[in-house]
Design a protein around this motif. Structure first.
Motif, PDB file in Angstrom:
ATOM      1  N   PHE A   1      45.475  46.905  51.439  1.00  0.00           N
ATOM      2  CA  PHE A   1      45.792  45.490  51.359  1.00  0.00           C
ATOM      3  C   PHE A   1      45.080  44.902  50.144  1.00  0.00           C
ATOM      4  O   PHE A   1      43.955  44.434  50.231  1.00  0.00           O
ATOM      5  CB  PHE A   1      45.368  44.778  52.645  1.00  0.00           C
ATOM      6  N   GLU A   2      45.745  44.968  49.017  1.00  0.00           N
ATOM      7  CA  GLU A   2      45.167  44.477  47.774  1.00  0.00           C
ATOM      8  C   GLU A   2      45.834  43.163  47.420  1.00  0.00           C
ATOM      9  O   GLU A   2      47.040  43.006  47.534  1.00  0.00           O
ATOM     10  CB  GLU A   2      45.396  45.493  46.666  1.00  0.00           C
TER      11      GLU A   2
ATOM     12  N   GLY B   1      44.059  41.105  41.988  1.00  0.00           N
ATOM     13  CA  GLY B   1      43.650  42.438  41.545  1.00  0.00           C
ATOM     14  C   GLY B   1      44.785  43.190  40.882  1.00  0.00           C
ATOM     15  O   GLY B   1      44.596  43.874  39.873  1.00  0.00           O
ATOM     16  N   MET B   2      45.990  43.070  41.444  1.00  0.00           N
ATOM     17  CA  MET B   2      47.152  43.738  40.861  1.00  0.00           C
ATOM     18  C   MET B   2      47.478  43.144  39.489  1.00  0.00           C
ATOM     19  O   MET B   2      47.816  43.877  38.556  1.00  0.00           O
ATOM     20  CB  MET B   2      48.350  43.612  41.803  1.00  0.00           C
ATOM     21  N   ALA B   3      47.359  41.821  39.358  1.00  0.00           N
ATOM     22  CA  ALA B   3      47.637  41.168  38.075  1.00  0.00           C
ATOM     23  C   ALA B   3      46.615  41.606  37.029  1.00  0.00           C
ATOM     24  O   ALA B   3      46.972  41.856  35.872  1.00  0.00           O
ATOM     25  CB  ALA B   3      47.623  39.655  38.241  1.00  0.00           C
ATOM     26  N   GLU B   4      45.364  41.711  37.431  1.00  0.00           N
ATOM     27  CA  GLU B   4      44.320  42.133  36.500  1.00  0.00           C
ATOM     28  C   GLU B   4      44.582  43.549  35.984  1.00  0.00           C
ATOM     29  O   GLU B   4      44.433  43.827  34.799  1.00  0.00           O
ATOM     30  CB  GLU B   4      42.955  42.058  37.183  1.00  0.00           C
ATOM     31  N   GLU B   5      44.992  44.447  36.886  1.00  0.00           N
ATOM     32  CA  GLU B   5      45.316  45.816  36.474  1.00  0.00           C
ATOM     33  C   GLU B   5      46.486  45.839  35.494  1.00  0.00           C
ATOM     34  O   GLU B   5      46.461  46.560  34.489  1.00  0.00           O
ATOM     35  CB  GLU B   5      45.657  46.668  37.694  1.00  0.00           C
ATOM     36  N   LEU B   6      47.517  45.054  35.763  1.00  0.00           N
ATOM     37  CA  LEU B   6      48.691  45.021  34.895  1.00  0.00           C
ATOM     38  C   LEU B   6      48.350  44.443  33.525  1.00  0.00           C
ATOM     39  O   LEU B   6      48.783  44.971  32.498  1.00  0.00           O
ATOM     40  CB  LEU B   6      49.810  44.202  35.554  1.00  0.00           C
TER      41      LEU B   6
ATOM     42  N   GLU C   1      34.685  33.338  34.090  1.00  0.00           N
ATOM     43  CA  GLU C   1      34.144  34.268  35.073  1.00  0.00           C
ATOM     44  C   GLU C   1      33.848  33.479  36.344  1.00  0.00           C
ATOM     45  O   GLU C   1      33.425  32.319  36.272  1.00  0.00           O
ATOM     46  CB  GLU C   1      32.847  34.911  34.564  1.00  0.00           C
ATOM     47  N   PRO C   2      34.059  34.069  37.524  1.00  0.00           N
ATOM     48  CA  PRO C   2      33.733  33.340  38.750  1.00  0.00           C
ATOM     49  C   PRO C   2      32.231  33.070  38.829  1.00  0.00           C
ATOM     50  O   PRO C   2      31.414  33.910  38.437  1.00  0.00           O
ATOM     51  CB  PRO C   2      34.180  34.273  39.870  1.00  0.00           C
ATOM     52  N   PHE C   3      31.865  31.874  39.336  1.00  0.00           N
ATOM     53  CA  PHE C   3      30.448  31.557  39.437  1.00  0.00           C
ATOM     54  C   PHE C   3      29.817  32.158  40.685  1.00  0.00           C
ATOM     55  O   PHE C   3      28.610  32.227  40.791  1.00  0.00           O
ATOM     56  CB  PHE C   3      30.212  30.039  39.389  1.00  0.00           C
ATOM     57  N   TRP C   4      30.660  32.643  41.637  1.00  0.00           N
ATOM     58  CA  TRP C   4      30.150  33.297  42.844  1.00  0.00           C
ATOM     59  C   TRP C   4      31.176  34.309  43.319  1.00  0.00           C
ATOM     60  O   TRP C   4      32.352  34.004  43.424  1.00  0.00           O
ATOM     61  CB  TRP C   4      29.887  32.263  43.926  1.00  0.00           C
ATOM     62  N   GLU C   5      30.740  35.504  43.602  1.00  0.00           N
ATOM     63  CA  GLU C   5      31.602  36.550  44.154  1.00  0.00           C
ATOM     64  C   GLU C   5      31.264  36.709  45.633  1.00  0.00           C
ATOM     65  O   GLU C   5      30.100  36.889  45.983  1.00  0.00           O
ATOM     66  CB  GLU C   5      31.346  37.889  43.451  1.00  0.00           C
ATOM     67  N   PRO C   6      32.259  36.633  46.524  1.00  0.00           N
ATOM     68  CA  PRO C   6      31.968  36.873  47.941  1.00  0.00           C
ATOM     69  C   PRO C   6      31.435  38.293  48.136  1.00  0.00           C
ATOM     70  O   PRO C   6      31.853  39.217  47.439  1.00  0.00           O
ATOM     71  CB  PRO C   6      33.333  36.715  48.620  1.00  0.00           C
ATOM     72  N   PRO C   7      30.502  38.467  49.067  1.00  0.00           N
ATOM     73  CA  PRO C   7      29.882  39.781  49.247  1.00  0.00           C
ATOM     74  C   PRO C   7      30.843  40.875  49.702  1.00  0.00           C
ATOM     75  O   PRO C   7      30.576  42.045  49.474  1.00  0.00           O
ATOM     76  CB  PRO C   7      28.812  39.551  50.300  1.00  0.00           C
ATOM     77  N   SER C   8      31.963  40.494  50.356  1.00  0.00           N
ATOM     78  CA  SER C   8      32.901  41.520  50.807  1.00  0.00           C
ATOM     79  C   SER C   8      34.314  40.950  50.834  1.00  0.00           C
ATOM     80  O   SER C   8      34.515  39.740  50.763  1.00  0.00           O
ATOM     81  CB  SER C   8      32.520  42.030  52.202  1.00  0.00           C
ATOM     82  N   GLY C   9      35.272  41.845  50.950  1.00  0.00           N
ATOM     83  CA  GLY C   9      36.666  41.436  51.021  1.00  0.00           C
ATOM     84  C   GLY C   9      36.977  40.646  52.279  1.00  0.00           C
ATOM     85  O   GLY C   9      37.848  39.770  52.270  1.00  0.00           O
TER      86      GLY C   9
END
Length: 96
Positions: free
Chosen positions: A30-31, A35-40, A53-61
């Protein structure tokens, strides 16, 4: 058919619609679309650099999914509150 029986059947049907895809495609990843756009984009232009750049990344999906769900629920709540409020105002104008 009684209303309670109809509601139970609808609840079971809804549960099947939610669970069936998970059971049928158990090996699927389940992506998200980001993420798919970034890869393309990286595939098309390897030298691409993001503007921000994001100012905060969530610790998990899971937490990222939770925050997205809360955002969607809050947005739906606001939209449907406004629709109900406008409908109530309209209905109140006719009852005078």
């Amino acid at each position: 058919m009684k209303a309670s029986t109809k509601n139970i059947l609808l609840l079971i049907l809804t549960a099947l619609l939610v669970i069936a895809p998970l059971l049928l495609k158990s090996d699927a990843e389940f992506e998200g679309a980001d993420g798919m756009a970034e890869e393309l984009i990286t595939e098309i232009n390897p030298d691409y650099e993001p503007w921000f750049e994001p100012f905060w990344e969530p610790p998990s999906g899971e937490i990222e999914s939770l925050l997205f769900s809360l955002q969607a629920a809050l947005g739906a709540g606001v939209i449907f509150y406004c629709i109900g409020y406008m409908k109530g105002r309209k209905k109140g104008a006719y009852s005078r």
